[in-house]
Scaffold this motif. Sequence first.
Motif, PDB file in Angstrom:
ATOM      1  N   PHE A   8       0.849  -1.185   0.000  1.00 35.29           N
ATOM      2  CA  PHE A   8       0.000   0.000   0.000  1.00 35.29           C
ATOM      3  C   PHE A   8       0.886   1.236   0.000  1.00 35.29           C
ATOM      4  CE2 PHE A   8      -2.695  -3.203   2.113  1.00 35.29           C
ATOM      5  CZ  PHE A   8      -3.733  -3.214   1.200  1.00 35.29           C
ATOM      6  N   VAL A   9       0.559   2.200  -0.872  1.00 33.47           N
ATOM      7  CA  VAL A   9       1.312   3.442  -0.976  1.00 33.47           C
ATOM      8  C   VAL A   9       0.336   4.625  -0.991  1.00 33.47           C
ATOM      9  CG1 VAL A   9       3.293   2.369  -2.140  1.00 33.47           C
ATOM     10  CG2 VAL A   9       1.424   3.312  -3.516  1.00 33.47           C
ATOM     11  N   TYR A  53      -6.186  -9.906  -3.231  1.00 30.20           N
ATOM     12  CA  TYR A  53      -6.376 -10.013  -1.784  1.00 30.20           C
ATOM     13  C   TYR A  53      -6.125  -8.665  -1.108  1.00 30.20           C
ATOM     14  CZ  TYR A  53      -5.930 -11.347   3.052  1.00 30.20           C
ATOM     15  OH  TYR A  53      -6.090 -11.420   4.419  1.00 30.20           O
ATOM     16  N   ALA A  54      -5.063  -7.975  -1.501  1.00 32.82           N
ATOM     17  CA  ALA A  54      -4.748  -6.681  -0.903  1.00 32.82           C
ATOM     18  C   ALA A  54      -5.873  -5.680  -1.149  1.00 32.82           C
ATOM     19  CB  ALA A  54      -3.423  -6.159  -1.450  1.00 32.82           C
ATOM     20  N   CYS A  55      -6.451  -5.690  -2.338  1.00 31.77           N
ATOM     21  CA  CYS A  55      -7.566  -4.796  -2.644  1.00 31.77           C
ATOM     22  C   CYS A  55      -8.783  -5.122  -1.789  1.00 31.77           C
ATOM     23  CB  CYS A  55      -7.917  -4.864  -4.126  1.00 31.77           C
ATOM     24  SG  CYS A  55      -6.672  -4.119  -5.200  1.00 31.77           S
ATOM     25  N   GLY A  61     -11.479  -2.650   5.125  1.00 30.12           N
ATOM     26  CA  GLY A  61     -11.093  -1.702   6.167  1.00 30.12           C
ATOM     27  C   GLY A  61     -11.433  -0.262   5.836  1.00 30.12           C
ATOM     28  N   GLY A  62     -12.287  -0.050   4.854  1.00 22.30           N
ATOM     29  CA  GLY A  62     -12.681   1.304   4.490  1.00 22.30           C
ATOM     30  C   GLY A  62     -11.549   2.116   3.883  1.00 22.30           C
ATOM     31  N   TYR A  63     -10.554   1.446   3.320  1.00 21.16           N
ATOM     32  CA  TYR A  63      -9.415   2.064   2.645  1.00 21.16           C
ATOM     33  C   TYR A  63      -8.533   2.886   3.587  1.00 21.16           C
ATOM     34  CZ  TYR A  63     -12.236   0.554  -1.226  1.00 21.16           C
ATOM     35  OH  TYR A  63     -12.998  -0.211  -2.067  1.00 21.16           O
ATOM     36  N   ARG A  64      -8.642   2.642   4.884  1.00 17.78           N
ATOM     37  CA  ARG A  64      -7.784   3.354   5.846  1.00 17.78           C
ATOM     38  C   ARG A  64      -6.314   2.993   5.649  1.00 17.78           C
ATOM     39  NH1 ARG A  64     -11.936   1.659   9.043  1.00 17.78           N
ATOM     40  NH2 ARG A  64     -10.636   0.019   9.901  1.00 17.78           N
ATOM     41  N   ILE A  65      -6.050   1.798   5.113  1.00 20.49           N
ATOM     42  CA  ILE A  65      -4.657   1.386   4.922  1.00 20.49           C
ATOM     43  C   ILE A  65      -4.092   1.845   3.583  1.00 20.49           C
ATOM     44  CG2 ILE A  65      -4.700  -0.563   6.503  1.00 20.49           C
ATOM     45  CD1 ILE A  65      -5.257  -2.408   4.216  1.00 20.49           C
ATOM     46  N   SER A 115     -11.816   2.979  -3.980  1.00 24.32           N
ATOM     47  CA  SER A 115     -11.176   3.911  -3.048  1.00 24.32           C
ATOM     48  C   SER A 115     -11.310   5.348  -3.558  1.00 24.32           C
ATOM     49  CB  SER A 115      -9.703   3.564  -2.882  1.00 24.32           C
ATOM     50  OG  SER A 115      -9.008   3.845  -4.078  1.00 24.32           O
ATOM     51  N   ARG A 116     -11.019   6.263  -2.663  1.00 25.79           N
ATOM     52  CA  ARG A 116     -11.018   7.688  -3.022  1.00 25.79           C
ATOM     53  C   ARG A 116      -9.584   8.154  -3.069  1.00 25.79           C
ATOM     54  NH1 ARG A 116     -15.495  11.193  -0.233  1.00 25.79           N
ATOM     55  NH2 ARG A 116     -14.232  12.615  -1.432  1.00 25.79           N
TER      56      ARG A 116
END
Length: 123
Positions: A8-9, A53-55, A61-65, A115-116
Amino acid sequence: MTNAFFRFVRGEVATVDDFKSQGALGKTMRFTSGDDAQRRWNEGVSVYDSVDYACELAAAGGYRIGSYIAKISLPAGHGLDIVQTGRDKHHYTIFADAATLLALVREPATRIPGSRGLEDLNS
């Protein structure tokens, strides 16, 4: 073992900070649970062996990561220390300096579906 891992970046263009360990970012461990945990904190970065899987993990997690994911392409004979860590069978830790990992990113990061991105947050 796979020849690619996913991290994740923060944006479409990955930076060296995206590949620094928690310790290298100046963060302090809240607890210690042995030398291995300390090494992971100070020298390792978390990655996943599957982009799908990462997506899914990010969405759950609501894209918090993160909203973007970078592909780390490993050449044959790379010599990096890569260990499956934690209870998640798709989670690995790579022990390498940030510049080395960034150099293994050969293409722009991908925005995770749903994601946003920064452009959405500014509109």
